[in-house]
Design a protein around this motif. Structure first.
Motif, PDB file in Angstrom:
ATOM      1  N   LEU A  20      35.779   0.060  24.952  1.00 50.91           N
ATOM      2  CA  LEU A  20      36.048   1.456  25.277  1.00 50.91           C
ATOM      3  C   LEU A  20      37.307   1.946  24.578  1.00 50.91           C
ATOM      4  O   LEU A  20      37.326   3.023  23.969  1.00 50.91           O
ATOM      5  CB  LEU A  20      36.172   1.618  26.795  1.00 50.91           C
ATOM      6  N   VAL A  21      38.370   1.167  24.641  1.00 49.91           N
ATOM      7  CA  VAL A  21      39.626   1.549  23.988  1.00 49.91           C
ATOM      8  C   VAL A  21      39.428   1.658  22.475  1.00 49.91           C
ATOM      9  O   VAL A  21      39.957   2.580  21.825  1.00 49.91           O
ATOM     10  CB  VAL A  21      40.742   0.536  24.334  1.00 49.91           C
ATOM     11  N   ASP A  22      38.661   0.756  21.904  1.00 46.32           N
ATOM     12  CA  ASP A  22      38.369   0.810  20.470  1.00 46.32           C
ATOM     13  C   ASP A  22      37.649   2.100  20.102  1.00 46.32           C
ATOM     14  O   ASP A  22      37.973   2.748  19.097  1.00 46.32           O
ATOM     15  CB  ASP A  22      37.533  -0.410  20.066  1.00 46.32           C
ATOM     16  N   LEU A  23      36.672   2.500  20.908  1.00 50.73           N
ATOM     17  CA  LEU A  23      35.948   3.737  20.637  1.00 50.73           C
ATOM     18  C   LEU A  23      36.844   4.962  20.788  1.00 50.73           C
ATOM     19  O   LEU A  23      36.743   5.919  20.008  1.00 50.73           O
ATOM     20  CB  LEU A  23      34.742   3.857  21.576  1.00 50.73           C
ATOM     21  N   LEU A  24      37.711   4.943  21.789  1.00 46.80           N
ATOM     22  CA  LEU A  24      38.626   6.069  21.998  1.00 46.80           C
ATOM     23  C   LEU A  24      39.644   6.184  20.870  1.00 46.80           C
ATOM     24  O   LEU A  24      40.083   7.285  20.528  1.00 46.80           O
ATOM     25  CB  LEU A  24      39.369   5.900  23.325  1.00 46.80           C
ATOM     26  N   GLY A  25      40.068   5.058  20.329  1.00 40.96           N
ATOM     27  CA  GLY A  25      41.093   5.056  19.304  1.00 40.96           C
ATOM     28  C   GLY A  25      42.481   5.281  19.849  1.00 40.96           C
ATOM     29  O   GLY A  25      43.417   5.547  19.082  1.00 40.96           O
ATOM     30  N   LYS A  26      42.644   5.147  21.160  1.00 43.35           N
ATOM     31  CA  LYS A  26      43.951   5.294  21.803  1.00 43.35           C
ATOM     32  C   LYS A  26      43.855   4.729  23.207  1.00 43.35           C
ATOM     33  O   LYS A  26      42.749   4.512  23.734  1.00 43.35           O
ATOM     34  CB  LYS A  26      44.381   6.753  21.848  1.00 43.35           C
ATOM     35  N   PRO A  27      44.990   4.490  23.858  1.00 41.66           N
ATOM     36  CA  PRO A  27      44.945   3.947  25.228  1.00 41.66           C
ATOM     37  C   PRO A  27      44.264   4.915  26.193  1.00 41.66           C
ATOM     38  O   PRO A  27      44.316   6.134  26.024  1.00 41.66           O
ATOM     39  CB  PRO A  27      46.427   3.779  25.579  1.00 41.66           C
ATOM     40  N   ILE A  28      43.639   4.360  27.212  1.00 41.58           N
ATOM     41  CA  ILE A  28      42.990   5.187  28.224  1.00 41.58           C
ATOM     42  C   ILE A  28      43.982   6.137  28.877  1.00 41.58           C
ATOM     43  O   ILE A  28      43.644   7.287  29.202  1.00 41.58           O
ATOM     44  CB  ILE A  28      42.297   4.286  29.271  1.00 41.58           C
ATOM     45  N   ALA A  29      45.218   5.706  29.044  1.00 41.07           N
ATOM     46  CA  ALA A  29      46.246   6.536  29.679  1.00 41.07           C
ATOM     47  C   ALA A  29      46.587   7.777  28.872  1.00 41.07           C
ATOM     48  O   ALA A  29      47.229   8.696  29.388  1.00 41.07           O
ATOM     49  CB  ALA A  29      47.516   5.710  29.903  1.00 41.07           C
ATOM     50  N   GLU A  30      46.142   7.831  27.618  1.00 43.06           N
ATOM     51  CA  GLU A  30      46.388   8.999  26.777  1.00 43.06           C
ATOM     52  C   GLU A  30      45.131   9.837  26.573  1.00 43.06           C
ATOM     53  O   GLU A  30      45.149  10.812  25.797  1.00 43.06           O
ATOM     54  CB  GLU A  30      46.929   8.546  25.414  1.00 43.06           C
ATOM     55  N   ALA A  31      44.053   9.496  27.266  1.00 44.61           N
ATOM     56  CA  ALA A  31      42.763  10.149  27.053  1.00 44.61           C
ATOM     57  C   ALA A  31      42.313  10.922  28.278  1.00 44.61           C
ATOM     58  O   ALA A  31      42.537  10.501  29.414  1.00 44.61           O
ATOM     59  CB  ALA A  31      41.704   9.107  26.683  1.00 44.61           C
ATOM     60  N   GLY A  32      41.666  12.056  28.045  1.00 50.91           N
ATOM     61  CA  GLY A  32      41.107  12.858  29.123  1.00 50.91           C
ATOM     62  C   GLY A  32      39.602  12.674  29.216  1.00 50.91           C
ATOM     63  O   GLY A  32      38.919  12.554  28.195  1.00 50.91           O
ATOM     64  N   ALA A  33      39.089  12.641  30.432  1.00 54.75           N
ATOM     65  CA  ALA A  33      37.663  12.394  30.643  1.00 54.75           C
ATOM     66  C   ALA A  33      37.045  13.456  31.538  1.00 54.75           C
ATOM     67  O   ALA A  33      37.723  14.047  32.381  1.00 54.75           O
ATOM     68  CB  ALA A  33      37.455  11.010  31.269  1.00 54.75           C
ATOM     69  N   LEU A  34      35.768  13.693  31.340  1.00 54.24           N
ATOM     70  CA  LEU A  34      34.950  14.478  32.260  1.00 54.24           C
ATOM     71  C   LEU A  34      33.912  13.546  32.856  1.00 54.24           C
ATOM     72  O   LEU A  34      33.226  12.827  32.120  1.00 54.24           O
ATOM     73  CB  LEU A  34      34.237  15.617  31.533  1.00 54.24           C
ATOM     74  N   CYS A  35      33.787  13.528  34.181  1.00 56.13           N
ATOM     75  CA  CYS A  35      32.738  12.722  34.797  1.00 56.13           C
ATOM     76  C   CYS A  35      31.556  13.618  35.150  1.00 56.13           C
ATOM     77  O   CYS A  35      31.721  14.783  35.513  1.00 56.13           O
ATOM     78  CB  CYS A  35      33.261  11.976  36.018  1.00 56.13           C
ATOM     79  N   ILE A  36      30.364  13.057  34.989  1.00 55.08           N
ATOM     80  CA  ILE A  36      29.112  13.790  35.226  1.00 55.08           C
ATOM     81  C   ILE A  36      28.354  13.039  36.325  1.00 55.08           C
ATOM     82  O   ILE A  36      27.718  12.010  36.070  1.00 55.08           O
ATOM     83  CB  ILE A  36      28.280  13.870  33.933  1.00 55.08           C
ATOM     84  N   PRO A  37      28.408  13.519  37.577  1.00 52.37           N
ATOM     85  CA  PRO A  37      27.818  12.783  38.702  1.00 52.37           C
ATOM     86  C   PRO A  37      26.343  13.076  38.944  1.00 52.37           C
ATOM     87  O   PRO A  37      25.735  12.481  39.829  1.00 52.37           O
ATOM     88  CB  PRO A  37      28.648  13.274  39.884  1.00 52.37           C
ATOM     89  N   MET A  63      34.712   3.369  36.491  1.00 49.20           N
ATOM     90  CA  MET A  63      34.541   4.397  35.465  1.00 49.20           C
ATOM     91  C   MET A  63      35.687   5.401  35.518  1.00 49.20           C
ATOM     92  O   MET A  63      36.504   5.463  34.620  1.00 49.20           O
ATOM     93  CB  MET A  63      33.197   5.115  35.636  1.00 49.20           C
ATOM     94  N   THR A  64      35.770   6.179  36.601  1.00 46.45           N
ATOM     95  CA  THR A  64      36.791   7.220  36.671  1.00 46.45           C
ATOM     96  C   THR A  64      38.148   6.667  37.085  1.00 46.45           C
ATOM     97  O   THR A  64      39.165   7.333  36.879  1.00 46.45           O
ATOM     98  CB  THR A  64      36.388   8.333  37.660  1.00 46.45           C
ATOM     99  N   GLY A  65      38.204   5.484  37.654  1.00 43.49           N
ATOM    100  CA  GLY A  65      39.450   4.921  38.145  1.00 43.49           C
ATOM    101  C   GLY A  65      40.123   3.973  37.175  1.00 43.49           C
ATOM    102  O   GLY A  65      40.822   3.048  37.605  1.00 43.49           O
ATOM    103  N   LEU A  66      39.949   4.177  35.883  1.00 42.20           N
ATOM    104  CA  LEU A  66      40.484   3.259  34.878  1.00 42.20           C
ATOM    105  C   LEU A  66      41.884   3.629  34.411  1.00 42.20           C
ATOM    106  O   LEU A  66      42.443   2.949  33.551  1.00 42.20           O
ATOM    107  CB  LEU A  66      39.544   3.203  33.667  1.00 42.20           C
ATOM    108  N   GLY A  67      42.455   4.716  34.941  1.00 44.30           N
ATOM    109  CA  GLY A  67      43.792   5.125  34.528  1.00 44.30           C
ATOM    110  C   GLY A  67      43.816   6.199  33.463  1.00 44.30           C
ATOM    111  O   GLY A  67      44.739   6.251  32.642  1.00 44.30           O
ATOM    112  N   TRP A  68      42.824   7.075  33.470  1.00 42.01           N
ATOM    113  CA  TRP A  68      42.759   8.169  32.507  1.00 42.01           C
ATOM    114  C   TRP A  68      43.947   9.120  32.673  1.00 42.01           C
ATOM    115  O   TRP A  68      44.474   9.289  33.768  1.00 42.01           O
ATOM    116  CB  TRP A  68      41.467   8.957  32.686  1.00 42.01           C
TER     117      TRP A  68
END
Length: 235
Positions: A20-37, A63-68
């Motif tokens: 996941l971090v490789d795909l993002l190209g940055k740490p999860i803590a620097e990324a914003g996410a939208l969850c689709i329930p 999923m959503t609790g990974l530290g986004w």
């Protein structure tokens, strides 16, 4: 094409997290996410608790609790009543889309109805992270074994973003290898049977299985002379 991490049961181990971090190209803590329930409401077992647990990070499938850096919620059934430019801007600004499990065909219907599916070809920097049905919705077919909610089309076709199908939760009491093989015979095309510790990573460079558990490729495609096949690590 949007970058894909098609998980069986969420980001369950260090290998899937690293993918996941490789795909993002940055740490999860620097990324914003939208969850689709949305998928959690569909099918015979849908209930309000599942989407809430997924969105709030209380689900056993991480999923959503990974530290986004930030997490927002995008409910697909609401989008037809919202100005398209508004919600499209939300999607384009997100680094990742976290897509809940539940009923794959219900989710497929609302991805089409909302218009989200039409955006996928243009989301080249976005990471799509699917959970179970959230992963299966991108395949050509889900197979009759997984049909719960009946779509208006009456068949089991999904979005066909990838050219393989998925049989998740391998090893659970109902999802045995024998069932997977019967399902694969009906599906016909290439398919992965995966357990909770497995995900499939898809980029323009190919397909890679990321696993600390067990998986199996069913109906493997015949090699194409001179063609390039994605890397699949040994199990």
């Amino acid at each position: 094409m949007v970058k894909l991490l098609l998980t069986d049961s969420g980001v369950r181990n260090a290998s899937i997290l690293a993918a996941l971090v490789d795909l993002l190209g940055k740490p999860i803590a620097e990324a914003g996410a939208l969850c689709i329930p949305t998928a959690g409401y569909g099918g015979p077992y849908g209930d309000p608790g599942g989407p809430w647990r997924f969105s709030s990070g209380r689900s056993p499938s991480p999923m959503t609790g990974l530290g986004w850096k930030s997490v927002g919620m995008l409910e697909l059934t609401a989008l037809p009543g919202i100005d398209r430019e508004r919600w499209v801007s939300w999607v384009r600004e997100a680094d990742a889309l976290l897509v809940n499990g539940g009923d794959a065909l219900y989710l497929c219907h609302w991805m089409r109805e909302s218009g989200l599916a039409d955006l996928f070809p243009s989301l080249r920097d976005t990471v799509y992270v699917g959970l179970s049905a959230g992963s299966m919705v991108l395949t050509p077919r889900v197979g009759r074994f997984f049909v719960g909610w009946k779509p208006p089309t009456g068949d089991d076709s999904a979005l066909g973003v990838v050219d393989f199908s998925l049989f998740p939760h391998l090893g659970s009491p109902d999802n045995t290898m024998a069932e997977a093989e019967r399902w694969a015979a009906e599906i016909g095309g290439p398919a992965y049977a995966t357990d909770a510790q497995t995900a499939v990573k898809v980029t323009d460079g190919g397909v890679e299985v990321v696993s600390e558990g067990y998986w199996k490729l069913l109906n493997p495609p015949s090699p194409r002379p001179g063609g390039r096949r994605g890397r699949r690590p040994a199990r």
